[in-house]
Design an enzyme around this catalytic site. Structure first.
Site, PDB file in Angstrom:
ATOM      1  CD  GLU A  91      -2.883  -1.239   2.321  1.00  0.00           C
ATOM      2  OE1 GLU A  91      -2.470  -0.742   3.387  1.00  0.00           O
ATOM      3  OE2 GLU A  91      -3.950  -1.875   2.230  1.00  0.00           O
ATOM      4  CD  GLU A 122       4.863 -20.843  11.662  1.00  0.00           C
ATOM      5  OE1 GLU A 122       4.867 -21.052  12.894  1.00  0.00           O
ATOM      6  OE2 GLU A 122       4.011 -20.139  11.090  1.00  0.00           O
TER       7      GLU A 122
END
Length: 310
Positions: A91, A122
């Site tokens: 953004e 992960e």
């Protein structure tokens, strides 16, 4: 792969893995009561973030210094935390006109993990280190680990590699107490939000807290870099009809000229809102407005006033 018994012991101590005493009845509650419980718990999030503002300010200072030296900010996370980093990074270009390379979100499992959970991705610290190498992280960059638990191997591995091998500044955003961290970044931001409404569902309060912090870091950094005039985006990229109209409206609101005039000025300024504002308010030609902005390091107020522009 971490030892299963050790991991079990670690999870037992995490606040996000505890049962919340205020939601034990949620499975028999009405829909409205479920929502009231969630909303009540969510009220704790901004309070927890407020307590960490001095540490957020330290982080912003580090990021601004990196940007001023052609550095980049890399968010590194897994699951919800990783997605929040990707969102915040994505953004920045339309909001602040930054190069997409300036702020980047790296997530365990890669691009596919943004859309579909890749839970096992992960678990390997070396993978976190490797992804930094793949993206060419340098000394003048900043690496920000984002993890609710404070222990995600992919994230910890990336932060430790950045600190020890690359030698760049490191940040760490988590919702566990600072005293419980096993990693030592330059700045740790630790809004402690307590147990989730649904035990272990860190997409809830923990995720909200992390999003607030990441928004603060990039927004405050961009303000400090002159990307905002008053409280308006003036470096936005006119890449959609909405952003084109927002640019026009911004110029109109700041300068008081009408729609047609704003459209004409922006056209002469190649759509650059900052330049258009300086042209109108300083009553100068486009070339002079650009020169003033360059001399003022992109800050609109001194460019309008002519401060430091000779």
């Amino acid at each position: 792969m971490p030892d299963s018994s050790s991991l079990f012991d670690e999870l037992q101590t995490l606040a996000t893995e505890q049962r919340n005493p205020h939601s034990t009845h949620i499975d028999t509650a009405s829909t409205e009561e479920i929502l009231r419980v969630i909303n009540t718990e969510d009220h704790q999030v901004p309070i927890a973030v407020r307590r960490e503002l001095p540490h957020v300010a330290e982080a912003v200072k580090i990021v601004v210094e990196a940007f001023e030296n052609d550095g980049r900010l890399f968010y590194v996370g897994a699951g919800t935390s990783g997605r929040l980093g990707v969102v915040d990074a994505s953004e920045c270009p339309p909001t602040f006109g930054t190069d997409p390379e300036r702020v980047q979100g790296l997530i365990a499992g890669g691009r596919e993990a943004v859309f579909r959970s890749q839970e096992g991705a992960e678990d390997v610290p070396e993978d976190g280190a490797e992804v930094l190498e793949q993206h060419g992280v340098r000394e003048n960059d900043v690496v920000c680990g984002v993890t609710s638990s404070g222990r995600t191997p992919f994230v910890v591995g990336a932060v430790e590699h950045a600190r020890d091998e690359i030698g760049c500044p490191t940040l760490f955003v988590t919702t566990v107490p600072r005293a419980d961290l096993d990693v030592a970044p330059d700045v740790a931001i630790c809004p402690v939000v307590g147990p989730e409404v649904i035990m272990g569902s860190t997409r809830m309060k923990s995720g909200t807290a992390q999003k607030l912090v990441l928004n603060m870091i990039t927004t405050a950094a961009m303000v400090r870099l002159g990307k905002v005039y008053e409280n308006m985006m003036v470096d936005l990229r006119r890449t959609s009809e909405k952003l084109v109209e927002r640019g026009l409206r911004t110029v109109m609101m700041v300068t008081g000229i009408d729609y047609e005039e704003a459209d004409a000025v922006l056209g002469a300024c190649d759509g650059h809102v900052k330049t258009a504002i300086v042209v109108v308010l300083a009553d100068v030609e486009v070339a002079e407005a650009r020169r003033r902005l360059d001399a003022a390091d992109g800050f609109v107020r001194p460019a309008i006033a002519g401060d430091g522009t000779g």
